[in-house]
Motif scaffolding. Structure first.
Motif, short mmCIF file in Angstrom:
data_model
loop_
_atom_site.label_atom_id
_atom_site.label_comp_id
_atom_site.label_asym_id
_atom_site.label_seq_id
_atom_site.Cartn_x
_atom_site.Cartn_y
_atom_site.Cartn_z
N PRO A 45 0.81 -1.23 0.00
CA PRO A 45 0.00 0.00 0.00
C PRO A 45 0.84 1.28 0.00
CG PRO A 45 -0.85 -1.55 1.61
CD PRO A 45 0.48 -2.09 1.14
N LEU A 46 2.12 1.18 0.31
CA LEU A 46 3.00 2.34 0.36
C LEU A 46 3.63 2.66 -0.99
CD1 LEU A 46 4.87 1.49 3.70
CD2 LEU A 46 2.74 2.77 3.41
N ARG A 47 3.32 1.88 -2.01
CA ARG A 47 4.00 1.95 -3.31
C ARG A 47 3.85 3.27 -4.05
NH1 ARG A 47 -0.58 -0.73 -3.69
NH2 ARG A 47 -1.98 -0.50 -5.48
N TYR A 48 2.91 4.10 -3.67
CA TYR A 48 2.71 5.37 -4.36
C TYR A 48 3.51 6.52 -3.77
CZ TYR A 48 -1.10 2.83 -6.52
OH TYR A 48 -1.84 1.90 -7.20
N GLY A 49 4.21 6.28 -2.67
CA GLY A 49 5.00 7.34 -2.06
C GLY A 49 4.19 8.36 -1.30
N VAL A 50 3.00 7.96 -0.85
CA VAL A 50 2.17 8.83 -0.02
C VAL A 50 1.92 8.14 1.31
CG1 VAL A 50 1.06 9.99 -1.97
CG2 VAL A 50 0.01 7.95 -1.00
N PRO A 51 1.75 8.90 2.39
CA PRO A 51 1.52 8.28 3.69
C PRO A 51 0.25 7.45 3.73
CG PRO A 51 1.99 10.63 3.93
CD PRO A 51 1.79 10.36 2.47
N VAL A 52 0.32 6.31 4.42
CA VAL A 52 -0.83 5.44 4.62
C VAL A 52 -1.03 5.32 6.12
CG1 VAL A 52 -1.81 3.15 4.22
CG2 VAL A 52 -0.34 4.19 2.49
N THR A 53 -2.27 5.49 6.57
CA THR A 53 -2.55 5.48 8.01
C THR A 53 -2.36 4.10 8.62
OG1 THR A 53 -4.90 4.98 7.78
CG2 THR A 53 -4.26 7.32 7.73
N TYR A 54 -2.08 4.10 9.91
CA TYR A 54 -1.99 2.85 10.66
C TYR A 54 -3.31 2.09 10.54
CZ TYR A 54 1.95 5.14 13.04
OH TYR A 54 3.12 5.79 13.34
N THR A 55 -4.42 2.81 10.60
CA THR A 55 -5.75 2.20 10.53
C THR A 55 -5.95 1.49 9.20
OG1 THR A 55 -6.64 3.87 12.01
CG2 THR A 55 -8.22 2.66 10.68
N ASP A 56 -5.61 2.16 8.10
CA ASP A 56 -5.77 1.55 6.78
C ASP A 56 -4.88 0.32 6.62
OD1 ASP A 56 -7.67 3.41 6.08
OD2 ASP A 56 -6.27 4.66 4.92
N LEU A 57 -3.65 0.41 7.10
CA LEU A 57 -2.74 -0.74 7.01
C LEU A 57 -3.23 -1.91 7.85
CD1 LEU A 57 0.75 1.00 7.08
CD2 LEU A 57 -0.22 -0.32 5.20
N THR A 72 2.04 -2.73 17.49
CA THR A 72 3.33 -3.34 17.82
C THR A 72 3.73 -4.36 16.75
OG1 THR A 72 2.97 -3.00 20.19
CG2 THR A 72 4.57 -4.69 19.56
N MET A 73 2.78 -5.17 16.29
CA MET A 73 3.07 -6.15 15.22
C MET A 73 3.50 -5.43 13.95
SD MET A 73 0.28 -9.26 15.54
CE MET A 73 -1.05 -8.27 14.94
N MET A 74 2.79 -4.37 13.58
CA MET A 74 3.15 -3.61 12.38
C MET A 74 4.55 -3.03 12.50
SD MET A 74 -0.13 -1.56 10.81
CE MET A 74 -0.50 -0.59 12.25
N TYR A 93 9.51 5.32 6.08
CA TYR A 93 9.50 6.36 7.10
C TYR A 93 8.23 6.26 7.93
CZ TYR A 93 13.29 8.51 4.50
OH TYR A 93 14.49 8.74 3.87
N CYS A 94 8.35 6.62 9.21
CA CYS A 94 7.20 6.70 10.10
C CYS A 94 6.72 8.14 10.12
CB CYS A 94 7.60 6.26 11.51
SG CYS A 94 6.26 6.39 12.70
N TYR A 100 2.76 5.21 7.83
CA TYR A 100 4.06 4.98 7.20
C TYR A 100 4.08 5.55 5.80
CZ TYR A 100 5.02 1.73 10.99
OH TYR A 100 5.22 1.17 12.22
N LEU A 101 5.31 5.76 5.31
CA LEU A 101 5.54 6.37 4.01
C LEU A 101 6.79 5.75 3.39
CD1 LEU A 101 5.10 8.81 2.02
CD2 LEU A 101 6.43 10.17 3.62
N LEU A 102 6.72 5.36 2.13
CA LEU A 102 7.86 4.78 1.42
C LEU A 102 8.43 5.83 0.47
CD1 LEU A 102 9.42 2.07 0.86
CD2 LEU A 102 7.85 1.74 -1.05
N LEU A 103 9.71 6.16 0.65
CA LEU A 103 10.37 7.18 -0.17
C LEU A 103 11.84 6.83 -0.36
CD1 LEU A 103 9.04 10.56 1.30
CD2 LEU A 103 8.47 9.56 -0.90
N PRO A 104 12.51 7.54 -1.28
CA PRO A 104 13.96 7.36 -1.38
C PRO A 104 14.61 7.71 -0.04
CG PRO A 104 13.16 8.49 -3.31
CD PRO A 104 12.00 8.40 -2.34
#
Length: 111
Positions: A45-57, A72-74, A93-94, A100-104
């Motif tokens: 879900p992080l593949r677009y480089g935008v933050p995703v909420t803990y709830t959505d994940l 804690t598991m996440m 990144y947190c 969370y957010l996936l970036l360079p």
């Protein structure tokens, strides 16, 4: 101040990551990163480089609402993913209090 560009390498772009859904792996440049099913489901879900909420994940990965145990598991899975991504130029990144957010990866050089 002189900046030497001899060793400069362009950052990896999120859009250049190859996602292999059926094998739960990603390919960054020439590096294949093997992930567990849960790790892949957290990262995808992080593949677009935008933050995703803990709830959505939590809902998409575990099918439940986020609570302290799920969080804690996440966090533990994200730590393992970060270890597997080390050296690829990509980082998870947190976004504190959000998700969370996936970036360079930002690399700070010492001068």
């Amino acid at each position: 101040m002189t900046i030497l560009l001899d060793h400069y390498e362009a950052p990896i772009l999120i859009k250049n990551i190859q996602w292999c859904n059926e094998r739960h792996k990603i390919i960054i440049k020439n590096t294949t990163i093997e992930l567990t099913k849960t790790e892949y489901r957290l990262l995808f879900p992080l593949r677009y480089g935008v933050p995703v909420t803990y709830t959505d994940l939590a809902f998409s990965v575990y099918g439940c609402h986020v609570d302290d145990k799920v969080r804690t598991m996440m966090d533990k899975h994200i730590d393992r993913i970060r270890g597997k991504l080390r050296g690829t130029g990509i980082y998870v990144y947190c976004v504190l209090g959000y998700g969370y957010l996936l970036l360079p990866e930002v690399v700070q050089e010492e001068f």
